[in-house]
Design a protein around this motif. Structure first.
Motif, short mmCIF file in Angstrom:
data_model
loop_
_atom_site.label_atom_id
_atom_site.label_comp_id
_atom_site.label_asym_id
_atom_site.label_seq_id
_atom_site.Cartn_x
_atom_site.Cartn_y
_atom_site.Cartn_z
N THR A 15 13.31 -9.81 -5.55
CA THR A 15 12.52 -8.67 -5.99
C THR A 15 11.05 -9.02 -6.05
OG1 THR A 15 14.40 -7.93 -7.32
CG2 THR A 15 12.26 -6.94 -7.82
N LYS A 33 7.12 -9.33 -7.12
CA LYS A 33 6.35 -9.34 -8.36
C LYS A 33 5.40 -8.15 -8.32
CE LYS A 33 6.29 -14.38 -9.02
NZ LYS A 33 5.40 -15.57 -9.16
N VAL A 34 5.68 -7.15 -9.10
CA VAL A 34 4.94 -5.89 -9.00
C VAL A 34 3.55 -5.97 -9.62
CG1 VAL A 34 7.03 -4.51 -8.86
CG2 VAL A 34 6.01 -4.99 -11.10
N ASN A 35 3.27 -7.00 -10.44
CA ASN A 35 1.96 -7.10 -11.07
C ASN A 35 0.99 -7.99 -10.29
OD1 ASN A 35 2.62 -5.49 -13.34
ND2 ASN A 35 3.75 -7.20 -14.21
N VAL A 92 3.59 -0.07 -9.62
CA VAL A 92 4.95 -0.60 -9.50
C VAL A 92 5.65 -0.02 -8.29
CG1 VAL A 92 7.24 -0.60 -10.58
CG2 VAL A 92 5.21 -1.12 -11.95
N GLN A 93 5.61 1.28 -8.14
CA GLN A 93 6.42 1.91 -7.10
C GLN A 93 5.93 1.57 -5.69
OE1 GLN A 93 7.34 6.05 -7.88
NE2 GLN A 93 7.83 5.63 -10.01
N ASP A 111 3.49 5.96 -11.72
CA ASP A 111 3.66 4.51 -11.88
C ASP A 111 3.35 3.85 -10.53
OD1 ASP A 111 4.20 2.06 -13.00
OD2 ASP A 111 6.37 2.28 -12.95
N TYR A 145 3.96 -8.22 -0.02
CA TYR A 145 4.84 -8.48 -1.15
C TYR A 145 4.63 -9.91 -1.65
CZ TYR A 145 7.21 -4.39 0.79
OH TYR A 145 7.48 -3.15 1.28
N ALA A 178 4.23 -1.24 -5.00
CA ALA A 178 4.52 -2.67 -4.85
C ALA A 178 5.99 -2.90 -4.52
CB ALA A 178 4.15 -3.41 -6.13
N MET A 179 6.84 -1.95 -4.86
CA MET A 179 8.26 -2.05 -4.53
C MET A 179 8.58 -1.47 -3.16
SD MET A 179 10.06 -3.62 -6.85
CE MET A 179 11.74 -3.01 -6.68
#
Length: 463
Positions: free
Chosen positions: A217, A219-221, A176-177, A173, A209, A179-180
């Motif tokens: 948090t 935005k991972v997209n 997402v991971q 993933d 980010y 981007a986090m």
């Protein structure tokens, strides 16, 4: 720093494709946790081969346990809270209490065993970016291994074959991971500590980010419109300075795991690119530079002699990467006469103030901002507002900075007569040019230039 040894009490762990017993889980190395975002002093190696440790900007190096000649590390993938700069925190994913995770330092030829425990809500893995290792240790979920499920522990083991600078990040993933904030640095030192030796060796990762003002948090997209650009998940003025002694040979290693390139620029010095993800560059291939571009997924190591005392900026040269919490849809109002509109708005909003008609500078005003965000430009210097943000810090060069001392020496004291000053005399007379192309004015006639055009004669008959 605290230990999480007892986290594994009663837990089963996976080693590669096999289960580890509860007794085996109790033999795992400790997993130190770092709670501070400050740059930690470089730790001397307690055992094993000697090496010259690196300094992770706003980070730290992961301790290890030596067991039967193998260096054992323990990483915990977990949710973390990272202070981006004073006044703003972010809910990220990282390792051992931080994002990015701790730097792993080993020596060429070391056998390394890394335990990875997953405390995330989904499966993960770790890819050892740039390493030469067995295919089954490459960390690609579904291809070279099953995913590390929540609550489970996997083991990666290989020999650090090639000295150089590397990164680690998930290959599960991934969008997402990463981007986090899941990433970290890895340095494999040469067997001979004198090889490629420098006096100061700094490392950090480039991250980006998109965190809306008032939220926590990312935005991972998001793919393009990031509003926070960071060194090691810190934005100026929250990034520590790199403090060196005049005459030091300095190395700075930066890895790019954002989604765009970054032209990294150093003031006051020339440097050479001495290393990439692929290894050290040959001396005959190097040339002097003041800016080097780091593409996505790349690492660059630069070296220079810090021979010029002062406080020298070090930053990405994309101007929007040295700003914080940018509003990408704010219209440009430079030169717009807002007086009539401002009077009408002021009747409805008494505190309304015209902004942007003269440029973007706030002129020292401290405006209220939403909760948990940062001003677009910040930082106080000895002469006022620095008006920077994002990927910006300082190289502080001092004659009296002691070897091994990384403490901030304060602002540079300029020798008399070496600071730009305001001219208070008469302005110089305007100098006019009568050269070719100069525009005509009432007291100046345009210059006529005769041009001869010759028709090409080659390639006749060809289309």
């Amino acid at each position: 720093m605290s230990s999480r040894r007892d986290f594994f009490s009663g837990a089963a762990a996976l080693v590669g494709a096999g289960l580890v017993s509860r007794a085996g889980a109790a033999t795992l190395p400790e997993a130190p946790i770092m709670g501070s975002a400050a740059t930690q002093p470089p730790p001397a190696p307690p055992n094993g081969r000697p090496y010259n440790p690196v300094v992770t900007l706003n980070g730290w190096s992961l301790p290890w346990r030596m067991k039967d000649g193998v260096k054992e590390f323990h990483l915990i993938a977990e949710p973390v809270v990272r202070e981006i700069a004073p006044g703003m925190k972010a809910n990220l994913w990282g390792y051992n209490g931080q994002s990015p995770g701790p730097t792993i330092e080993v020596v060429e030829g070391d056998r390394v065993r890394i335990f990875v425990t997953n405390r995330l809500p989904e499966h993960t893995s770790i890819h050892w970016h740039g390493q030469r290792l067995p295919n089954g240790m490459d960390g690609i979920t579904g291809l070279t291994q099953p995913g590390i499920q929540p609550g489970k522990t996997f083991v990666y083991e290989f020999v650090a074959r090639r000295p150089g600078t590397f990164m680690y990040h998930p290959h599960a993933d991934e969008m997402v991971q990463m981007a986090m904030g899941m990433m970290g640095f890895w340095v494999t030192h040469p067997k001979n500590p004198a090889l490629h030796a420098v006096d100061r060796d700094f490392v950090f990762l480039l991250n980006a980010y998109d965190i809306e003002p008032g939220s926590y948090t990312p935005k991972v997209n998001e793919m393009t419109d990031f509003n926070l650009w960071t060194f090691n998940s810190r934005a100026f003025p929250g990034i520590d300075t790199m403090n060196v002694r005049q005459g030091d040979r300095v190395r700075i290693r930066a890895g790019n795991l954002t989604m765009t390139n970054h032209p990294i620029h150093l003031h006051g010095h020339e440097f050479e690119v001495t290393g990439t993800d692929g290894g050290w560059t040959r001396p005959e291939s190097r040339w002097p530079e003041v800016t080097t571009d780091i593409a996505v997924g790349q690492m660059r190591a630069i070296e220079f002699i810090a021979d010029a005392p002062g406080d020298w900026p070090f930053h990405c040269h994309k101007s929007h990467h040295t700003m914080n919490a940018m509003g990408h849809k704010v219209p440009t109002l430079i030169g717009v006469d807002q007086r009539g509109v401002a009077e009408k708005i002021a009747k409805l909003v008494p505190d309304y103030m015209v902004m942007g008609d003269k440029g973007g500078s706030m002129g020292g005003m401290d405006m209220p901002i939403p909760e948990n965000t940062l001003p677009m430009m910040g930082g106080q210097g000895p002469f006022g507002d620095i008006e920077m943000g994002g990927m910006f810090t300082l190289l502080k060069v001092r004659k009296d900075q002691k070897p091994g001392d990384y403490r901030d020496p304060g602002w540079y004291r300029h020798p008399p007569g070496t600071v730009a000053w305001e001219w208070t005399g008469e302005p110089p007379a305007a100098v006019r040019s009568n050269g070719p192309g100069a525009a005509a004015t009432p007291d100046r006639k345009p210059v006529e230039v005769e041009v001869t055009v010759r028709k090409p004669t080659g390639h006749q008959g060809h289309h």
